[in-house]
Design an enzyme around this catalytic site. Structure first.
Site, short mmCIF file in Angstrom:
data_model
loop_
_atom_site.label_atom_id
_atom_site.label_comp_id
_atom_site.label_asym_id
_atom_site.label_seq_id
_atom_site.Cartn_x
_atom_site.Cartn_y
_atom_site.Cartn_z
CG ASN A 9 -2.66 1.59 1.50
OD1 ASN A 9 -3.60 2.22 2.02
ND2 ASN A 9 -2.84 0.45 0.85
CD GLU A 169 0.86 -3.03 -2.56
OE1 GLU A 169 1.49 -2.29 -1.81
OE2 GLU A 169 -0.34 -3.32 -2.38
N GLY A 175 1.80 -7.42 4.63
CA GLY A 175 1.47 -7.56 6.04
C GLY A 175 1.99 -8.84 6.67
#
Ligand code: 13P
Length: 254
Positions: A9, A169, A175
């Site tokens: 992604n 997720e 991140g």
């Protein structure tokens, strides 16, 4: 065996030229995928045709859109429909990513409509679910994802459900460099599969690929993908580094 999937992604990163170079590098590594393995590049809309031509000669490599609108067509300036994606040969689309839910206010009901738009247009949705840190700290993660599945997927038939990929997720791992432990990932993936089994039957649940996303890197992919209910990953940051993503593809179960 269920499909084992390495999905990149890119989010809103890279120019066209950088993206092309990145795909050249990854495809240039010539990793041969088994019939049960897939690699999917979720690239920004303007790069879909470039990506499609990059993977055209590659077996089991595909491109995906990162989003589509929940309505069929109409006065929605700046939006892209599933029908448009299908018309340029895109066969996968990420829906319900936590960043879309958080920054663009997407609801479970809209995500359900997006799933329908995808399926009506022969596009396999990569449906994202997952909990924020406060939900996990309150021990509510299982209920949270159950609601996401109930409100966005339970209207499907078992046959339709087989055409959906799920990505779990945990938002606290996206991140952040903080990854779910293999125990946390396996526990949640088994929970998701048991929800699918209750609603759609065991045989359907056994066929749905459930990917893990959240700080997957070359150095943790093999361990995460080794979990029995983890069927690969949806990868953000590490998918932008050719050598990293090549290793992540190589870590898929065979
Ligand atoms: P990171 O791999 O950068 O944590 O992103 C995960 C993600 O959101 C993929 O969709």
């Amino acid at each position: 065996m269920r499909k084992q999937i390495a999905a990149a992604n890119w989010k809103m990163n890279s120019t066209y030229q950088q993206g092309e170079k990145l795909m050249d590098e990854i495809l240039g590594a010539r990793i041969k995928l088994t019939p049960d393995q897939l690699t999917i590049f979720a690239v920004p809309f303007p790069y879909l045709l470039m990506g499609r031509s990059e993977v055209a000669e590659e077996k089991n490599y595909h491109v995906a859109a990162q989003n589509c609108h929940h309505k069929k067509s109409g006065a929605f300036t700046g939006e892209v429909s599933a029908e448009m994606l299908h018309s340029i040969g895109v066969a996968y689309c990420v829906v319900g990513h936590s960043e879309r839910r958080e920054y663009f206010g997407e609801t479970n009901a809209q995500v359900a409509e997006k799933i329908d738009q995808c399926l009506q247009n022969f596009i396999t949705p990569l449906f994202c679910c997952g909990e924020a840190l406060d939900v996990r700290e309150a021990g509510e993660q299982n209920n949270h994802v159950a609601l996401q599945l109930r409100e966005s997927l339970f209207h499907l038939t078992a046959e339709q459900m087989k055409g959906v990929i799920i990505a779990y997720e945990p938002i606290w791992a996206i991140g952040t460099g903080k990854t779910a432990t293999t125990a946390q990932a396996q526990e949640m993936h088994a929970h998701l599969r048991s929800i699918l089994s209750e609603q759609f039957g065991q045989s359907t649940a056994d066929q749905v690929s459930i990917l893990y996303g959240g700080s997957v890197k070359a150095n943790n992919a093999r361990e995460l993908f080794g979990c029995p209910d983890v069927d690969g990953g949806l990868v953000g940051g590490a998918s932008l580094v050719g050598a990293e993503f090549v290793q992540i593809i190589g870590a898929l179960k065979k």
